[in-house]
Every structure is written in C-alpha cells, then in structure tokens.
Design a protein around this motif. Structure first.
Motif, PDB file in Angstrom:
ATOM      1  N   GLY A 191       0.813  -1.200   0.000  1.00  0.00           N
ATOM      2  CA  GLY A 191       0.000   0.000   0.000  1.00  0.00           C
ATOM      3  C   GLY A 191       0.847   1.250   0.000  1.00  0.00           C
ATOM      4  N   ALA A 192       0.161   2.392   0.068  1.00  0.00           N
ATOM      5  CA  ALA A 192       0.865   3.669   0.021  1.00  0.00           C
ATOM      6  C   ALA A 192       1.291   4.134   1.406  1.00  0.00           C
ATOM      7  CB  ALA A 192      -0.030   4.726  -0.622  1.00  0.00           C
ATOM      8  N   THR A 193       0.818   3.458   2.471  1.00  0.00           N
ATOM      9  CA  THR A 193       1.126   3.877   3.834  1.00  0.00           C
ATOM     10  C   THR A 193       2.091   2.890   4.478  1.00  0.00           C
ATOM     11  OG1 THR A 193      -1.047   4.904   4.085  1.00  0.00           O
ATOM     12  CG2 THR A 193       0.161   4.420   6.097  1.00  0.00           C
ATOM     13  N   ARG A 194       3.119   3.430   5.141  1.00  0.00           N
ATOM     14  CA  ARG A 194       4.099   2.602   5.834  1.00  0.00           C
ATOM     15  C   ARG A 194       4.356   3.145   7.232  1.00  0.00           C
ATOM     16  NH1 ARG A 194       9.369   2.358   2.305  1.00  0.00           N
ATOM     17  NH2 ARG A 194       9.975   0.905   3.955  1.00  0.00           N
ATOM     18  N   GLN A 195       4.754   2.278   8.131  1.00  0.00           N
ATOM     19  CA  GLN A 195       5.124   2.665   9.495  1.00  0.00           C
ATOM     20  C   GLN A 195       6.605   2.995   9.493  1.00  0.00           C
ATOM     21  OE1 GLN A 195       2.506   2.522  11.464  1.00  0.00           O
ATOM     22  NE2 GLN A 195       3.262   2.874  13.545  1.00  0.00           N
ATOM     23  N   LEU A 196       6.929   4.277   9.688  1.00  0.00           N
ATOM     24  CA  LEU A 196       8.322   4.716   9.576  1.00  0.00           C
ATOM     25  C   LEU A 196       8.658   5.748  10.647  1.00  0.00           C
ATOM     26  CD1 LEU A 196       8.673   5.289   5.713  1.00  0.00           C
ATOM     27  CD2 LEU A 196       9.593   3.355   7.017  1.00  0.00           C
ATOM     28  N   LEU A 197       9.960   5.872  10.901  1.00  0.00           N
ATOM     29  CA  LEU A 197      10.502   6.985  11.674  1.00  0.00           C
ATOM     30  C   LEU A 197      10.890   8.077  10.683  1.00  0.00           C
ATOM     31  CD1 LEU A 197      13.266   8.541  12.683  1.00  0.00           C
ATOM     32  CD2 LEU A 197      11.512   8.113  14.404  1.00  0.00           C
ATOM     33  N   VAL A 198      10.384   9.274  10.876  1.00  0.00           N
ATOM     34  CA  VAL A 198      10.704  10.418  10.015  1.00  0.00           C
ATOM     35  C   VAL A 198      11.472  11.437  10.835  1.00  0.00           C
ATOM     36  CG1 VAL A 198       9.789  12.256   8.551  1.00  0.00           C
ATOM     37  CG2 VAL A 198       8.628  10.040   8.659  1.00  0.00           C
ATOM     38  N   GLY A 199      12.546  11.965  10.267  1.00  0.00           N
ATOM     39  CA  GLY A 199      13.342  12.945  10.986  1.00  0.00           C
ATOM     40  C   GLY A 199      13.747  14.126  10.130  1.00  0.00           C
ATOM     41  N   PHE A 200      13.953  15.253  10.794  1.00  0.00           N
ATOM     42  CA  PHE A 200      14.508  16.447  10.162  1.00  0.00           C
ATOM     43  C   PHE A 200      15.684  16.926  11.011  1.00  0.00           C
ATOM     44  CE2 PHE A 200      10.183  16.467   8.612  1.00  0.00           C
ATOM     45  CZ  PHE A 200      10.281  16.931   7.316  1.00  0.00           C
ATOM     46  N   ALA A 201      16.716  17.408  10.347  1.00  0.00           N
ATOM     47  CA  ALA A 201      17.841  18.034  11.041  1.00  0.00           C
ATOM     48  C   ALA A 201      18.192  19.309  10.302  1.00  0.00           C
ATOM     49  CB  ALA A 201      19.052  17.102  11.080  1.00  0.00           C
ATOM     50  N   ASP A 202      18.331  20.405  11.037  1.00  0.00           N
ATOM     51  CA  ASP A 202      18.733  21.644  10.370  1.00  0.00           C
ATOM     52  C   ASP A 202      19.796  22.374  11.171  1.00  0.00           C
ATOM     53  OD1 ASP A 202      17.472  23.009  12.400  1.00  0.00           O
ATOM     54  OD2 ASP A 202      15.891  23.868  11.156  1.00  0.00           O
ATOM     55  N   MET A 203      20.517  23.237  10.472  1.00  0.00           N
ATOM     56  CA  MET A 203      21.576  24.013  11.093  1.00  0.00           C
ATOM     57  C   MET A 203      20.986  25.244  11.773  1.00  0.00           C
ATOM     58  SD  MET A 203      24.856  23.850   8.502  1.00  0.00           S
ATOM     59  CE  MET A 203      24.015  24.123   6.942  1.00  0.00           C
ATOM     60  N   VAL A 204      21.389  25.468  13.001  1.00  0.00           N
ATOM     61  CA  VAL A 204      20.878  26.591  13.783  1.00  0.00           C
ATOM     62  C   VAL A 204      21.527  27.887  13.301  1.00  0.00           C
ATOM     63  CG1 VAL A 204      20.666  27.577  16.091  1.00  0.00           C
ATOM     64  CG2 VAL A 204      20.540  25.085  15.770  1.00  0.00           C
ATOM     65  N   GLY A 205      20.691  28.895  13.013  1.00  0.00           N
ATOM     66  CA  GLY A 205      21.209  30.209  12.630  1.00  0.00           C
ATOM     67  C   GLY A 205      21.845  30.254  11.261  1.00  0.00           C
TER      68      GLY A 205
END
Length: 336
Positions: free
Chosen positions: A166-180
C-alpha cells in the motif's frame, strides 16, 4: 565559450548533445511522435511538459528524436485505462523530471568546470574536436556512474519493508537543520558556504546510512530522512549531533544542529513522505534547542525500554497545526 575560463565551446557541446544525449537528430514533430508511439498528441504534450521540458511552439515543429518516441511509448506501457491512472502517469513523469533536472544541472556544472580546466591545463588552445571528445568521455563516465548508483539504490529500496503493497508505511521520520544558518550565510563567502554545506551533507548522510536509514531530500540547511524503526532513527540523530560537534573543531563557523523525530504511519508518494507524522517531526525540529533531539509520543513509546537511551518528558507546546504537541528529549545513557 572558451575552455580557458572553465567553459566549453558551444558548437562542440551542441554536437555532443545531438549525437550522444538526444539519441540522434531532431526529426519528428509532436504529431509524428504521437503517431509512432500510439499516444494521443495531447497526452504526449502533457508528458513532455511534466518531464520539465518546454512545449514545442506547435504540433508541426520538428523538435523530437527517436529517444523521445521511445520514452513516450514506454510511458504508454503503464496502460492508463482511466482518468485517475492518466493523472498518475503525468505525476510520475513530473517527479522523474524534477529529480533528473536537478541531477543534470549539477552534472553540467561539473563538466563545464572540470573539462574546461583540464583542457586549459594541457597548454595551448584545444581544437573543437578535442573539446567534443572530452565532453563525450565525461558524459559516458557520468552515465555509467548514474546507472550504477540507481541500481544500488533500487536494490536497497526493494530490500526495505514494502510487504504491505500500500501507500502507507510505518516509519521513523526525521529532520535536522543548522541553527542560525540564514544569519551565518550572510557573512560567509561562496567557498566558505560551500565547505559548510558539503560538511553538513556529508556528515548527516554518513550518520543516516550508517544506521540503515535513507535520505529523503536535502533542502539548503536541512535534511529530511527516514528509518524503519525509532531506535535506528534515534541513533542517527545522536550520531549526527556528535559528528557535527567534531566537525566544528575544524570549521569554527559550523553551527550546531537540532533534530526532530516522529514515528507512525506515513504516506509514501514518489519517494517523498507525507502526513501528520511528517508534520510533527518538522514542528519538533523547529522548537528543539541547539544540539538536542526531540521525539514525539510515538517514537518515545518505542524507545522507552531502550537500555542505551534516556528520555526526558517536556511540557506540551503550541505550534502551527497542533495546539498541544508533546515532546521528549532523547540522550545517550551515561555509563558509570
């Protein structure tokens, strides 16, 4: 364009483009492409535009090659038997076009800089034939590497959990960004900014792939990634922070990063991820303190019994789209 300033003579480039990249000379009109491929003219035009190319001025303009006919015919094998499936076909073409356009822009820059520089270093003024041969060799090498990388990534993607179909999966999603980053980028020269971004991308990618995750996309100072489970995602985030701290010893301008993680069902569409879990991960990144990792309730529940990690529960916060968003700080457990 002269090779001595890092550029490549346009006549040589045009010849290589026509012979090596377009599959031969332009010999067909859009009407002829439709006839040869068996695809209606209107759909062929939509596919062409979706791939990111400007539409021909008219259906009678000679602008297409044998490769173009083959590509339209290949899309036709998806057999759109309804309006919905035709829309999916156009969406697939759009996604493929966007990915290839970005890749091609980088490759074109690489060729114009590197090939032009090598020719100039050889001394003297290279002939047009020498330029064409250098361009053709570079294109051949990049094409082989592109095929290799795609095949390896396809093998890795197929090996991950797609059992549901299917189109739905059980996943861990993450974002990381640089401060400033925005403020920092104002006073860095192009070389310094390039070094900063390359270090950020290399460091985060190594952490992501080192724990079985995969990069969804890089957008400037931010990377979006996914992992099969919350434990891998937490280790990715903690390794990122540690690696960035080490990098800052060599690059004083390197800022800290902040990471937000969320775990649960996500919609997968053309290699990207969508849904509430994605939105939560993005919001947590925005409120995380520099050098910290925040996770949502879903990830916290998965990590609660991990002997190598500690969780500190924070008060709920109000962010865009969520009136009460609970978060938890993840750290490595200190050993005595």
């Amino acid at each position: 364009m002269c090779c001595t300033d890092g550029m490549i003579e346009s006549g040589g480039l045009t010849a290589v483009v026509e012979q090596s990249l377009l599959g031969g000379p332009r010999r067909y009109t859009r009407t002829q492409v439709a006839e040869l491929s068996g695809v209606p003219v209107d759909r062929a035009r939509k596919l062409w535009v979706a791939l990111g190319f400007p539409a021909a001025a008219s259906d009678d303009e000679v602008a297409f090659t044998d490769n173009d006919v083959a590509a339209v015919r290949a899309f036709a094998t998806l057999n759109p038997t309804s309006v919905a499936s035709e829309h999916s076909q156009i969406a697939a073409a759009r996604t493929l076009g966007q990915a290839m356009a970005r890749l091609a822009e980088w490759q074109a820059d690489l060729i114009t800089r590197e090939i032009g520089g090598h020719l100039a270093a050889d001394g003297g003024e290279p002939t047009p034939e020498a330029r064409r041969e250098a361009i053709a060799r570079a294109i051949a090498v990049l094409a082989d590497l592109q095929d290799y990388a795609w095949q390896r990534h396809m093998a890795a993607a197929l090996s991950r959990s797609h059992e549901s179909g299917g189109a739905t999966r059980q996943l861990l999603v993450g974002f990381a960004d640089m401060v400033g980053y925005t403020r920092l980028s104002r006073h860095l020269d192009p070389d310094e900014l390039t070094e900063l971004l390359e270090t950020f991308e290399a460091t985060t990618t190594e952490a992501i792939t080192g724990h079985g995750g995969w990069v969804i996309k890089n957008v400037g100072d931010e990377v979006m990634f996914a992992a099969e489970n919350a434990r891998d995602g937490a280790r990715i985030a903690l390794d990122m922070n540690a690696a960035i701290s080490r990098a800052a010893q060599a690059i004083p301008e390197m800022p800290q990063i902040r990471v937000g993680l969320a775990y649960g069902p996500v919609l997968t569409r053309f290699g990207d991820l969508y849904g509430t879990v994605v939105n939560i991960a993005a919001r947590l990144t925005g409120v995380a303190r520099p050098g910290t990792v925040l996770v949502d309730d879903g990830a916290a529940a998965e990590l609660d019994d991990d002997a190598d990690l500690t969780l500190r529960h924070l008060r709920s916060v109000r962010v865009k789209g969520f009136s009460r968003l609970r978060s938890h700080v993840v750290r490595e457990r200190k050993r005595r």
